[in-house]
Write a protein that holds these residues in place. Structure first.
Motif, PDB file in Angstrom:
ATOM      1  N   VAL A   1       9.978  61.486  40.983  1.00  0.00           N
ATOM      2  CA  VAL A   1       9.780  60.729  42.223  1.00  0.00           C
ATOM      3  C   VAL A   1      10.813  59.600  42.302  1.00  0.00           C
ATOM      4  N   LEU A   2      10.988  58.901  41.185  1.00  0.00           N
ATOM      5  CA  LEU A   2      11.969  57.811  41.153  1.00  0.00           C
ATOM      6  C   LEU A   2      13.377  58.367  41.388  1.00  0.00           C
ATOM      7  N   LEU A   3      13.633  59.543  40.793  1.00  0.00           N
ATOM      8  CA  LEU A   3      14.929  60.209  40.970  1.00  0.00           C
ATOM      9  C   LEU A   3      15.243  60.420  42.455  1.00  0.00           C
ATOM     10  N   HIS A   4      14.249  60.979  43.188  1.00  0.00           N
ATOM     11  CA  HIS A   4      14.495  61.273  44.610  1.00  0.00           C
ATOM     12  C   HIS A   4      14.781  60.003  45.412  1.00  0.00           C
ATOM     13  N   GLN A   5      14.211  58.892  44.971  1.00  0.00           N
ATOM     14  CA  GLN A   5      14.391  57.650  45.743  1.00  0.00           C
ATOM     15  C   GLN A   5      15.773  57.026  45.552  1.00  0.00           C
ATOM     16  N   THR A   6      16.556  57.546  44.610  1.00  0.00           N
ATOM     17  CA  THR A   6      17.843  56.878  44.333  1.00  0.00           C
ATOM     18  C   THR A   6      18.879  57.040  45.451  1.00  0.00           C
ATOM     19  N   VAL A   7      18.534  57.829  46.474  1.00  0.00           N
ATOM     20  CA  VAL A   7      19.428  57.842  47.643  1.00  0.00           C
ATOM     21  C   VAL A   7      19.536  56.431  48.233  1.00  0.00           C
ATOM     22  N   ILE A   8      18.471  55.644  48.077  1.00  0.00           N
ATOM     23  CA  ILE A   8      18.453  54.286  48.668  1.00  0.00           C
ATOM     24  C   ILE A   8      19.565  53.435  48.044  1.00  0.00           C
ATOM     25  N   GLY A   9      19.557  53.360  46.714  1.00  0.00           N
ATOM     26  CA  GLY A   9      20.516  52.488  46.029  1.00  0.00           C
ATOM     27  C   GLY A   9      21.949  52.985  46.145  1.00  0.00           C
ATOM     28  N   GLN A  10      22.104  54.315  46.178  1.00  0.00           N
ATOM     29  CA  GLN A  10      23.470  54.849  46.314  1.00  0.00           C
ATOM     30  C   GLN A  10      24.052  54.496  47.680  1.00  0.00           C
ATOM     31  N   GLU A  11      23.221  54.628  48.719  1.00  0.00           N
ATOM     32  CA  GLU A  11      23.694  54.209  50.045  1.00  0.00           C
ATOM     33  C   GLU A  11      23.990  52.703  50.038  1.00  0.00           C
ATOM     34  N   ALA A  12      23.096  51.933  49.420  1.00  0.00           N
ATOM     35  CA  ALA A  12      23.262  50.469  49.425  1.00  0.00           C
ATOM     36  C   ALA A  12      24.549  50.057  48.711  1.00  0.00           C
ATOM     37  N   LEU A  13      24.902  50.769  47.648  1.00  0.00           N
ATOM     38  CA  LEU A  13      26.170  50.465  46.953  1.00  0.00           C
ATOM     39  C   LEU A  13      27.344  50.601  47.923  1.00  0.00           C
ATOM     40  N   ALA A  14      27.342  51.715  48.682  1.00  0.00           N
ATOM     41  CA  ALA A  14      28.442  51.946  49.641  1.00  0.00           C
ATOM     42  C   ALA A  14      28.397  50.897  50.748  1.00  0.00           C
ATOM     43  N   GLN A  15      27.201  50.527  51.184  1.00  0.00           N
ATOM     44  CA  GLN A  15      27.088  49.554  52.289  1.00  0.00           C
ATOM     45  C   GLN A  15      27.472  48.144  51.847  1.00  0.00           C
ATOM     46  N   MET A  16      27.136  47.782  50.600  1.00  0.00           N
ATOM     47  CA  MET A  16      27.553  46.466  50.095  1.00  0.00           C
ATOM     48  C   MET A  16      29.079  46.417  50.029  1.00  0.00           C
ATOM     49  N   GLU A  17      29.677  47.561  49.710  1.00  0.00           N
ATOM     50  CA  GLU A  17      31.135  47.606  49.680  1.00  0.00           C
ATOM     51  C   GLU A  17      31.698  47.363  51.079  1.00  0.00           C
ATOM     52  N   LEU A  18      31.049  47.993  52.087  1.00  0.00           N
ATOM     53  CA  LEU A  18      31.470  47.749  53.486  1.00  0.00           C
ATOM     54  C   LEU A  18      31.379  46.268  53.837  1.00  0.00           C
ATOM     55  N   ALA A  19      30.368  45.604  53.235  1.00  0.00           N
ATOM     56  CA  ALA A  19      30.170  44.176  53.515  1.00  0.00           C
ATOM     57  C   ALA A  19      31.094  43.317  52.667  1.00  0.00           C
ATOM     58  N   GLY A  20      31.845  43.943  51.789  1.00  0.00           N
ATOM     59  CA  GLY A  20      32.751  43.207  50.903  1.00  0.00           C
ATOM     60  C   GLY A  20      31.994  42.332  49.922  1.00  0.00           C
ATOM     61  N   ALA A  21      30.820  42.804  49.486  1.00  0.00           N
ATOM     62  CA  ALA A  21      29.986  41.984  48.596  1.00  0.00           C
ATOM     63  C   ALA A  21      29.372  42.860  47.502  1.00  0.00           C
ATOM     64  N   PHE A  22      28.874  42.194  46.465  1.00  0.00           N
ATOM     65  CA  PHE A  22      28.141  42.897  45.408  1.00  0.00           C
ATOM     66  C   PHE A  22      26.997  41.964  44.993  1.00  0.00           C
ATOM     67  N   PRO A  23      25.788  42.515  44.795  1.00  0.00           N
ATOM     68  CA  PRO A  23      24.657  41.615  44.547  1.00  0.00           C
ATOM     69  C   PRO A  23      24.655  41.009  43.134  1.00  0.00           C
ATOM     70  N   ASP A  24      24.332  39.705  43.090  1.00  0.00           N
ATOM     71  CA  ASP A  24      24.023  39.077  41.796  1.00  0.00           C
ATOM     72  C   ASP A  24      22.568  39.348  41.428  1.00  0.00           C
ATOM     73  N   VAL A  25      21.739  39.531  42.467  1.00  0.00           N
ATOM     74  CA  VAL A  25      20.304  39.749  42.251  1.00  0.00           C
ATOM     75  C   VAL A  25      19.868  40.953  43.085  1.00  0.00           C
ATOM     76  N   VAL A  26      19.146  41.883  42.468  1.00  0.00           N
ATOM     77  CA  VAL A  26      18.583  43.032  43.187  1.00  0.00           C
ATOM     78  C   VAL A  26      17.066  42.943  43.054  1.00  0.00           C
ATOM     79  N   VAL A  27      16.362  43.027  44.201  1.00  0.00           N
ATOM     80  CA  VAL A  27      14.923  42.730  44.226  1.00  0.00           C
ATOM     81  C   VAL A  27      14.156  43.872  44.889  1.00  0.00           C
ATOM     82  N   GLY A  28      12.984  44.190  44.337  1.00  0.00           N
ATOM     83  CA  GLY A  28      12.109  45.160  44.990  1.00  0.00           C
ATOM     84  C   GLY A  28      10.670  44.892  44.612  1.00  0.00           C
TER      85      GLY A  28
END
Ligand SMILES: Cc1ncc(COP(=O)(O)O)c(C=O)c1O
Length: 454
Positions: free
Chosen positions: A234-261
């Protein structure tokens, strides 16, 4: 003007799920058969799950290809947007840059269909025609009903009594997608009837509802059991979220110091955090924060131990942070966070200090939810509001330390079916549960005598 939304094209949907097991410094310990004390094998799980999901459960491969049929279903709502919370930042006067990934754009309104459509797909491919499941807040039950409808499977949902009463329209949604829903504990299973006899007014719990769904699935050849969180696949299937977020943070020219859920069983948290943990394990500095309710403080006050995943002890023994399988959390409004355990992969990563956890009381969480709704516009699910609160705490801490930090959190769902909870908050009737130490000790006695993890 600085950008607010960071969007990906459908062609940028991740083609693979990321498996954190391949990179963990210490492997998660095996799930044990309660009778023999030996690790469970595929044959033990085959009555409940299709073989492909069992293989994903034990896979050590770093990546698992997503079948085209599932990708096509994902395009109904994915990729999901990533936002910069400019207005929230300004409202609290923080120097922190706050971003959030919004999973509430899916038809059922949360991250849950990311795994629901995958589970329904594999079950159908292996010949099952019916799925049985539990639901806490109703988000998972509606996600599985939605997935079963798309794939032409029957679906039976055991919905925790307190949520069944608090959220009648989640029930309607489940029924709109053609599934059957009953309040748990129910008269439909042996363990439901036994619970009702002992506690006629039981508010139910995820542990009890899981027992009912497992009993249902184990008793019928046409039916498999489907779980909305906790398990590795189940956790495996949800990793589409973080993979998209990695690409989107790159679009924003940023990288998180803190990741929260927020963490109930752990699936939305893992979905966002695991792809970032891959970076952390490879050497990047990231603070990874799991947020839970003070009324069900599994990670902050539970033990790392072998325990059953359900109240009636029908599941294998799972190595996880737990409050004990018969712990019935107080009926707080974040129904999806009322689970006595948490995913073994997250538990191990907390043990290895790659993830840290904090617990919050519900009035503080709702105050942050209302602030968020009033600035960013989206009314968050009470579960997701724990992540908002955690992000605001992280922003405050950074400001106090005189640092400018970039914070990314997972807004796992909207709260459109949770307005009764908001009404209670406005009426001042939400109770902050101070779980006392005696109750934690009593509940943990349930795991005495079970095997101890290494
Ligand atoms: C919107 C939302 N967020 C979070 C959760 C917690 O589950 P998990 O920890 O598996 O993400 C739920 C569970 O029902 C939910 O509905």
């Amino acid at each position: 003007m600085e950008r607010t939304k960071f969007l990906l094209d459908e062609s940028q949907l991740p083609r693979r799920w990321y498996n954190v097991r391949a990179d963990m410094p210490n492997p998660a310990q095996p799930v044990l058969h309660p009778g023999t004390g030996e690790p469970v094998g595929p044959d033990d799980l085959a009555p409940l799950f299709p073989m492909e999901l069992i293989l994903q459960e034990v896979s050590e491969e770093p990546e698992v290809a997503i079948p085209d049929e599932i990708l096509e279903l994902y395009t109904l709502w994915r990729p999901t947007p990533l936002y910069r919370a400019h207005r929230l930042e300004r409202a609290v006067g923080t120097r922190a840059r706050i971003f959030y990934k919004y999973e509430g754009v899916s038809p059922p309104g949360s991250h849950k269909p990311n795994t629901a459509v995958a589970q329904a797909f594999y079950n159908k491919r292996e010949g099952r025609t019916r799925l049985a499941t539990e639901t806490g807040a109703g988000q998972w039950g509606s996600a599985l009903a939605f997935a079963c409808k798309l794939l032409g499977l029957e679906c039976k949902v055991y919905m925790v009594r307190i949520s069944y009463d608090q959220k009648p329209f989640r029930r309607s949604l489940i029924e709109t997608w053609g599934a059957t829903v009953v309040a748990s504990p129910s008269e439909d299973t042996q363990c439901g009837r036994a619970t009702l006899e002992a506690y006629p007014d039981s508010p139910g719990s995820l542990g009890i509802a899981i027992s009912e769904a497992v009993e249902d699935a184990a008793g019928r050849d046409d039916t498999a059991y489907s779980l909305g969180s906790v398990l590795n696949h189940v956790l495996l299937h949800q990793t589409v979220i973080g993979q998209e977020a990695l690409a989107q943070m790159e679009l924003a020219g940023a990288f998180p110091d803190v990741v929260v859920g927020c963490v109930g069983g752990g699936s939305n948290f893992a979905g966002l955090a695991f792809p970032f943990l891959r970076e952390k394990i490879a050497g990047r500095e990231i603070d990874v924060l799991a947020c839970e309710p003070a009324a069900c403080p599994t990670l902050t006050r539970g033990l790392f131990a072998y325990d059953f995943g359900d109240t009636s002890k029908l599941t294998p023994l799972v190595p996880m942070h737990t409050l004990g399988h018969d712990f019935v959390p107080a009926p707080i409004h974040a129904g999806g966070l009322r689970y006595h355990g948490v995913a073994p992969l997250i538990s191990q990563l907390v043990r290895d200090e790659l993830i840290r956890a904090e617990a919050y009381v519900q009035n503080d969480v709702f105050a942050s939810a209302v602030l968020f709704a009033g600035t960013e516009g989206i009314v968050p699910a009470p579960e997701s509001a724990h992540a908002i609160h955690g992000a605001l705490e992280a922003a405050r801490q950074a400001d106090d330390a005189g640092e400018q930090r970039t914070i990314l959190f997972n807004l796992s769902g909207h709260g459109h079916f949770d307005m009764a909870a908001y009404d209670s908050y406005f009426a001042g009737t939400l109770v902050d549960i101070a779980l006392d130490e005696d109750e934690v000790e009593r509940a943990l006695r349930a795991i005495e005598g079970l095997p101890t993890p290494a």
